[in-house]
Enzyme design. Structure first.
Site, PDB file in Angstrom:
ATOM      1  N   TRP A 353      -8.995  -4.582   5.278  1.00  0.00           N
ATOM      2  CA  TRP A 353      -8.077  -4.979   6.533  1.00  0.00           C
ATOM      3  C   TRP A 353      -8.315  -3.842   7.689  1.00  0.00           C
ATOM      4  O   TRP A 353      -7.611  -4.023   8.683  1.00  0.00           O
ATOM      5  CB  TRP A 353      -6.735  -5.022   6.148  1.00  0.00           C
ATOM      6  N   ASP A 354      -9.280  -3.002   7.582  1.00  0.00           N
ATOM      7  CA  ASP A 354      -9.498  -1.970   8.354  1.00  0.00           C
ATOM      8  C   ASP A 354      -9.746  -2.287   9.798  1.00  0.00           C
ATOM      9  O   ASP A 354      -9.601  -1.548  10.729  1.00  0.00           O
ATOM     10  CB  ASP A 354     -10.469  -0.764   7.887  1.00  0.00           C
ATOM     11  N   GLU A 492      -1.363   0.987  -2.649  1.00  0.00           N
ATOM     12  CA  GLU A 492      -1.764   0.385  -3.818  1.00  0.00           C
ATOM     13  C   GLU A 492      -1.485   0.982  -5.127  1.00  0.00           C
ATOM     14  O   GLU A 492      -1.950   0.599  -6.266  1.00  0.00           O
ATOM     15  CB  GLU A 492      -3.334   0.443  -3.719  1.00  0.00           C
ATOM     16  N   LYS A 612       0.688   5.584  -2.126  1.00  0.00           N
ATOM     17  CA  LYS A 612      -0.611   5.973  -1.929  1.00  0.00           C
ATOM     18  C   LYS A 612      -0.425   6.264  -0.429  1.00  0.00           C
ATOM     19  O   LYS A 612      -1.433   7.200   0.067  1.00  0.00           O
ATOM     20  CB  LYS A 612      -1.688   5.018  -2.239  1.00  0.00           C
ATOM     21  N   GLN A 613      -0.160   5.347   0.369  1.00  0.00           N
ATOM     22  CA  GLN A 613      -0.176   5.195   1.689  1.00  0.00           C
ATOM     23  C   GLN A 613       0.808   4.644   2.499  1.00  0.00           C
ATOM     24  O   GLN A 613       1.784   3.899   1.773  1.00  0.00           O
ATOM     25  CB  GLN A 613      -1.626   4.416   2.232  1.00  0.00           C
TER      26      GLN A 613
END
Ligand code: BGC
Length: 805
Positions: A353-354, A492, A612-613
């Site tokens: 999706w970057d 994730e 994670k993010q």
């Protein structure tokens, strides 16, 4: 220190992989790592070359499972070039280093011109000293050409100098240690054809399963008379050239390579095309001149300057690598954005999706490139429709990882190097990827006003994704709310509820809110189409009134979980345990891969409030405060103005930045709440790749999303440029470390918008010759700027004066 040069003194085998990735040269079509031409892949060196969009699939057995993996193929290596004196040994920097014969070594990447230079002095075992100056380009002018110019000086000897120039197709995909146990031979090895001219070499290959035909040719010329002979074996072709070297005299070897594949347009056969291109190419200087002109043109369109030299240099490096991965040469190529660039094999060259981090910068400078990347998604709409149908859904379900044909490429298992265990990988449940694609379409339309794109392609993507999400929702009569079950958010680390076998989580807030936003936007996209196009599209998609009513209903009644006065990452998040962060930090130091640490301990991040993010926080990144506010209100969630600040403050300490995208998003959000900390986090995220030794993974490819995202942050967050409702909206937030920020922008066909932000003022100028005025929206003001005119307004400490002030 120069804003335009990345320089390395000395040779360090331990960090060579990182250098190779950061010194990659490319032009969007092909890229070659900054590897030493004389060294094969050997654990220190990894000379990878990648052509955008060339994937191949191999079957593998992993952890007892049958799997197939599509890789971005490592192409035949065009670099090999080495030399020796008389009957001495071939030049090998590693042996020379070990034996103390490497007298000096310097490498420089010139970002402005895209030239990699290497200056070496080395002594051979017989005590003969060589001086080497090497320049390399991958042409930004002609995407099929690359060139290496090597000048050798015999400093203190005279005699026979042997030079070997080769093409090596005996390569495999072996750049990532974790994947090395898996099959990686994607190229057939063909016998090279007989030499078609004294200077020319040709190698043909094809990929194993995707059957892409590949042709790589090289033309090697020496500046003094040379005796030539040819060597060949399957997958390898070389030329040995022998010249009389005189003490102190220069011998220049020029190697021009051409790369073609059967995917290229206007080509009958890749080998023949490569041979023709190599034979007909100009010399190194002529190629360099055209290459430099092409880069000048690109840099003119990428004007972005800050009065902070080191920050500027890294921003230049990031723009440089972005343009080397997705340049104008991709416009006709049908390729997506590989998350790790064309710079290495991490994530197998897959597209995630970057692009959400990459498109905003491109759209305001190279809308044609942004459009091409969106077209990559549109062409894979049939695959996404099939995936949705296979899952029993309507609409389009885009894959979390995509490669050649748009099928789901996410691996089934992944390796935890800490425990040595292969574990099930559920990340394909990140259905939010489709929402991002649809969001990107709408943002592109807002910024460019490209109504034709929207009518022909964009609205179809938006409606099909919206349709999938409307169908995915489950209605709960007791609450009169819709929810989405069994998905994963961007974080994730959480892939299931603790103790539950079934993977997936319910009501991931990022997914739910963005889905509600999209359901409205998709209908808006339909509404802005001219009536006939709207009718056509509805007919083509068989979009009924009932379905539209469902869209509207879901957009009003989507469930969003809350706990402790903040948006919950997913339903039930509030009940998870708090992690003992201090204990883990003390024990492990770097806990960015907390998932691996916990798994190795027999535990799981699913039990903890540890991400994670950025996950919930991504909402504040992709939607403006006004947009998010509007969605939540429309859903009937009353919340105070402090929701953003509270939610940010809640999740930041519970996130461990296991992805480079995370600190970028955090820097963005902090810029709205805490300017100084924001700058520090921005610097962290800016320097992640350039100093990336600790993390090791940059050697396997750059983090393109984070790189482009930092540049975008300067543009959209610090300069505060947004495109909404036909006007360029300005909300500067200049960090105190920056005195002046200047941007050159393109907006809705207007070239030449110059924006300057200083701590005390913002100024916009429209260059003369623009076809029409532009509209700026600033605070409550709506300003029109005529071509050749400018407008300015005071800033106070880098921000607009407080309302009424
Ligand atoms: C991140 C994803 C990202 C991918 C590719 C992963 O580590 O979690 O969000 O898309 O890397 O950059």
């Amino acid at each position: 220190m120069s804003r335009w040069v990345l320089a390395y003194d000395g040779y360090d085998p331990a960090t060579e992989g990182l250098r190779e990735a950061l010194c990659t040269l490319g032009n969007g079509y092909v890229a070659t790592r900054g590897a030493a031409p004389e060294s094969p892949a050997d654990g220190v060196h990894y000379p990878g070359t990648y052509v955008a969009g060339c994937y191949d699939r191999l079957q593998a057995e992993i952890g007892g499972l049958h799997a197939d993996n599509a890789d971005l193929v490592n192409m035949p290596n065009w670099l090999p070039l080495t030399f020796r004196a008389e009957d001495g040994e071939w030049f090998d920097p590693d042996a020379a280093l070990k034996e103390d014969r490497l007298l000096s070594y310097r490498q420089e990447l010139d970002l402005r011109r895209g030239v990699l230079t290497r200056l070496v002095r080395v002594r051979d075992r017989a005590g003969r000293t060589f001086r080497l100056a090497q320049r390399r380009i991958v042409s930004m002018d002609d995407p099929h050409l690359a060139a290496l110019e090597t000048t050798i000086v015999a400093e203190d000897w005279s005699g026979a100098l042997h030079i070997r120039s080769a093409l090596d197709g005996r390569v495999a995909n072996a750049g990532v240690e974790r994947y090395r146990g898996l099959p990686g031979t994607h190229l057939t090895r063909e016998e090279p054809p007989p030499q078609s001219g004294p200077e020319l070499l040709l190698l043909r290959a094809s990929t194993v399963s995707s059957k892409i035909g590949i042709g790589v040719a090289a033309r090697t010329r020496v500046s003094v008379p040379a005796k030539a002979s040819r060597l060949a074996e399957a997958g390898w072709a070389a030329q040995d050239l022998t010249v009389d070297a005189e003490r102190g005299a220069h011998v220049t070897v020029e190697k021009v390579a051409a790369v073609f594949t059967s995917r290229d347009r206007a080509v009958e056969e890749a080998g023949e095309a490569a041979l023709g291109a190599a034979a007909g190419a100009g010399g190194f200087d002529a190629l360099l001149e055209r290459h430099t002109l092409a880069w000048n043109r690109l840099w003119r369109r990428c004007q972005l300057s800050v009065d902070h030299v080191e920050v500027q240099r890294v921003l230049n490096l990031h723009i440089f690598h972005l343009l080397q991965t997705v340049s104008e040469h991709i416009v006709d190529l049908d390729v997506g954005v590989p998350a790790r660039g064309l710079h290495g094999e991490a994530y197998r060259g897959h597209v995630f999706w970057d692009e959400v981090f990459i498109l905003p910068f491109l759209t305001m400078r190279f809308p044609e490139i942004a459009r091409a990347l969106l077209m990559y998604r549109w062409r894979r709409l049939p695959a996404a429709r099939r995936a949705a149908a296979d899952a029993g859904r309507r609409g389009a379900m885009y894959p979390w990882q995509s490669a050649a044909d748009g099928r789901e490429e996410t691996q089934l298992v992944h390796l935890n190097p800490r425990s040595g265990r292969w574990l099930p990988d559920h990340t394909h449940l990140q259905r939010h990827v489709g929402l991002t694609i649809a969001l990107n379409v709408w943002r592109f339309y807002e910024a460019t006003g490209d109504a034709e794109f929207l009518a022909e392609y964009g609205a179809e993507i938006m409606l099909e994704v919206a349709r999938f999400f409307a169908d995915l929702t489950v209605y709960d009569h007791s609450t009169d709310r819709y929810g989405i079950r069994g998905v994963m958010g961007p974080d994730e680390y959480h892939d299931a509820y603790p103790g539950r076998d079934r993977p997936g989580l319910d009501d991931n807030a990022y997914t739910n809110v963005l889905a509600a936003w999209l359901l409205e936007r998709a209908l808006e996209a339909l509404a802005v189409l001219p009536e006939d196009r709207r009718g056509e599209l509805r007919e083509r998609l068989a979009l009924t009134r009932e379905e539209i009513t469902r869209f509207e209903d879901v957009a009003r009644k989507m469930y969003v979980p809350f706990h402790a006065g903040v948006i919950s990452q997913f339903e039930g998040y509030g009940a998870l345990e708090e992690l003992d962060w201090a204990r883990y930090r003390e024990r492990y130091g770097d806990i960015r891969r907390l998932d691996r640490i916990l798994e190795a301990e027999g535990d799981s991040p699913n039990r903890y409030k540890a991400s994670k993010q950025a996950d919930v926080l991504m909402l504040f990144y992709v939607l403006s405060p006004g947009e998010l506010d509007a969605v939540l209100r429309n859903l009937g969630y009353e919340h105070g103005p402090e929701l953003a600040a509270r939610t940010i403050a809640y999740y930041l300490p519970r996130t461990c930045d296991g992805s480079t995208l995370s600190s970028l998003v955090h820097a963005w959000l902090l810029a709205y709440t805490d300017g100084d900390e924001a700058w520090d986090v921005f610097l962290d995220s800016l320097f992640t790749d350039i100093t990336g030794i600790q993390r090791g993974t940059i050697a396997e490819g750059i983090h393109l999303g984070a790189m482009a995202g930092t540049v975008d942050l300067v543009q959209r967050c610090h300069a505060g440029v947004r495109t909404r409702g036909g006007a360029l909206r300005l909300e500067p937030r200049l960090p105190s470390a920056v005195g002046e920020l200047r941007l050159g922008l393109r907006y809705r066909g207007h070239w030449g918008i110059d924006l300057t932000c200083r701590q005390d003022l913002v100024r916009v100028a429209l260059r003369p010759g623009a076809a029409s005025p532009i509209r700026i929206s600033y605070g409550a003001e709506d300003i029109e700027i005529q071509p050749g005119a400018s407008w300015e307004s005071p800033l106070v400490a880098g921000r607009p004066p407080p309302a009424g002030g």
